[in-house]
Scaffold this active site. Structure first.
Site, PDB file in Angstrom:
ATOM      1  N   GLY A   1      16.680  77.382  75.015  1.00 42.03           N
ATOM      2  CA  GLY A   1      17.829  78.228  75.351  1.00 42.03           C
ATOM      3  C   GLY A   1      19.143  77.723  74.804  1.00 42.03           C
TER       4      GLY A   1
ATOM      5  CD  GLU B   1      14.142  81.245  72.392  1.00 40.01           C
ATOM      6  OE1 GLU B   1      14.652  81.117  71.272  1.00 40.01           O
ATOM      7  OE2 GLU B   1      14.378  80.471  73.321  1.00 40.01           O
TER       8      GLU B   1
HETATM    9  C1  5RP Z   1      17.073  79.190  71.281  1.00 40.65           C
HETATM   10  C2  5RP Z   1      16.190  78.018  71.445  1.00 40.65           C
HETATM   11  C3  5RP Z   1      15.960  77.162  70.246  1.00 40.65           C
HETATM   12  O1  5RP Z   1      14.614  77.171  69.944  1.00 40.65           O
HETATM   13  C4  5RP Z   1      16.416  75.748  70.556  1.00 40.65           C
HETATM   14  O2  5RP Z   1      17.788  75.795  70.968  1.00 40.65           O
HETATM   15  C5  5RP Z   1      16.281  74.827  69.340  1.00 40.65           C
HETATM   16  O3  5RP Z   1      17.158  75.240  68.333  1.00 40.65           O
HETATM   17  P1  5RP Z   1      17.180  74.541  66.910  1.00 40.65           P
HETATM   18  O4  5RP Z   1      15.889  74.860  66.231  1.00 40.65           O
HETATM   19  O5  5RP Z   1      18.370  75.187  66.223  1.00 40.65           O
HETATM   20  O6  5RP Z   1      17.383  73.069  67.109  1.00 40.65           O
HETATM   21  O7  5RP Z   1      15.649  77.744  72.486  1.00 40.65           O
HETATM   22  O8  5RP Z   1      17.306  79.831  72.493  1.00 40.65           O
END
Ligand code: 5RP
Length: 216
Positions: free
Chosen positions: A97, A105
């Protein structure tokens, strides 16, 4: 970990996940910078797959890359969902998140036969800690925040479904107990704690390889 090593590791994990995709699959696409590498890798494979995105940002990127995307109305289950995470504990509790898309998700992950998580090695933690992302109903928001305690508004736009994005900053302790308390709090649409039961495998980019992590 420097930013470039981190993004190399994200790319390695994402490319390993793209290799799991087979023609004809129905695929749930997560959100974030690691998923962006997944979209690139998928587009390079030119497979006939049906994709559903968890955010407008993923949807726009997927379309731009020529991936076949559909509304979630047209799909009731996924062969595979692939998404990033903000924290991964050794027992595979996750925090998600960071991109405010955790409600969608979680619905997509829960609807998938296999849910594969892709992360760089900086996301591995000894124990889950705050902040835990929240999506809240706008109705009665001050009262919901008061009852939650330790919750602060993130100050980002509402989710595509109209939810207010906040973060729980209190102690986590047992993630299952906190997840149950947050889920049982009226006004909470959903939270970013994902239980290990949802997670089929974690692909971790570390250095120059992608490691497969299965729960003990
Ligand atoms: C979005 C998410 C993403 O998967 C999480 O924040 C990881 O992000 P990133 O791949 O940019 O590190 O949960 O809501």
């Amino acid at each position: 970990v420097t930013p470039s090593i981190e993004s190399d590791e994200k790319r390695l994990a994402a490319e390993a996940a793209a290799d799991l995709v087979e023609p004809g699959m129905t695929l749930g696409l997560g959100t974030g910078s690691t998923v962006a590498f997944l979209l690139d890798a998928l587009a390079r494979r030119h497979l006939d797959v049906r994709c559903v995105s968890t955010s407008p940002a993923t949807e726009a990127s997927a379309r731009r890359l020529g991936l076949r995307t559909e509304d979630f109305d047209a799909v009731d289950a996924f062969d595979l969902a692939i998404d990033g995470a903000d924290q991964v504990a050794p027992d595979h509790w996750l925090v998600k998140g960071g991109g405010a898309a955790h409600t969608r998700e979680k619905i997509v992950a829960a609807s998938a036969t296999r849910f594969v998580v892709i992360v760089d090695s900086s996301k591995l933690v000894e124990a889950i800690g705050p902040p835990i992302p929240l999506e809240l109903l706008a109705y009665g928001l001050p009262a919901t925040l008061r009852r939650l305690g330790h919750a602060t508004l993130r100050g980002v736009p509402a989710s595509p479904d109209g939810g207010v994005i906040a973060d729980y900053g209190g102690p986590v302790g047992d993630p299952a107990a906190l997840a149950a308390r947050l889920s049982a709090t009226p006004g909470v649409v959903d939270h970013g704690l994902f239980p290990p039961e949802l997670v089929s495998m974690v692909l971790v980019g570390r250095g120059t390889v992608a490691e497969e992590h299965h729960r003990g």
